[in-house]
Design a protein around this motif. Structure first.
Motif, mmCIF file in Angstrom:
data_model
loop_
_atom_site.group_PDB
_atom_site.id
_atom_site.type_symbol
_atom_site.label_atom_id
_atom_site.label_comp_id
_atom_site.label_asym_id
_atom_site.label_seq_id
_atom_site.Cartn_x
_atom_site.Cartn_y
_atom_site.Cartn_z
ATOM 1 N N ALA A 85 0.715 -1.017 -0.001
ATOM 2 C CA ALA A 85 -0.054 -0.506 0.059
ATOM 3 C C ALA A 85 0.913 1.241 -0.096
ATOM 4 O O ALA A 85 1.045 1.843 -0.915
ATOM 5 N N ARG B 92 -1.526 3.306 -1.929
ATOM 6 C CA ARG B 92 -2.913 2.956 -2.448
ATOM 7 C C ARG B 92 -3.345 3.295 -0.983
ATOM 8 O O ARG B 92 -3.715 2.088 0.047
ATOM 9 N N GLY C 169 -6.209 1.452 1.090
ATOM 10 C CA GLY C 169 -5.651 -0.040 1.335
ATOM 11 C C GLY C 169 -5.013 -0.121 3.026
ATOM 12 O O GLY C 169 -5.048 -1.480 3.258
#
Length: 152
Positions: free
Chosen positions: A28, A33, A36
């Motif tokens: 992540a 992300r 995430g």
């Protein structure tokens, strides 16, 4: 063929799943992300990530990580030597980390490396294991701190 008990099997599955959470954290981060991270931490998680300020809640944790990493051209967070201790629906986890950070426009050079360990408290949730507290213990650094500070 050796058979294992259901308790031994559950211990192996818990170990695997907890290490997978630690690995999901690194992916992540390196892929930016940020959402995430909601699959890694509980909503009310706390963290100390390389400075003395205690972060409270998933949004504070994401904000701190995002501020440190979003401006980078690249990063690579490697984790290893995992140690997992499960006690029912709670666990402790620790592992070493080696993180490389790159920002090509940084005055003083594009590289900054951090080595240390993550020390986690975890809980089993309906969605799997999640971190309730993460402590980043920095052991050493090398390179240009301007890379992660955002200095030009």
């Amino acid at each position: 063929m050796t058979s294992i008990s259901s308790a031994e099997l559950q211990r192996l599955l818990d170990d695997r799943d907890i290490v997978a959470v630690a690995t999901a954290y690194t992916w992540a981060l390196d892929q930016h992300r940020w959402d995430g991270l909601r699959d890694v931490f509980t909503d009310d998680a706390t963290a100390t990530l390389g400075n003395p300020d205690r972060l409270v809640g998933i949004d504070a944790i994401i904000g701190r990580i995002r501020a440190a990493l979003e401006r980078l051209d690249d990063s690579q967070h490697l984790v290893g030597n995992h140690e997992v201790v499960v006690s029912g629906d709670t666990a402790t986890h620790r592992c070493y980390l080696h993180a490389q950070h790159i920002r090509h426009g940084a005055n003083g050079g594009p590289h900054y490396i951090v080595a240390g360990r993550y020390e986690d408290e975890m809980t089993r949730t309906g969605d799997g294991w999640r971190i309730t507290h993460r402590n980043l213990q920095v052991m050493w650094t090398r390179g240009n701190t301007a890379v992660v500070r955002g200095d030009q």
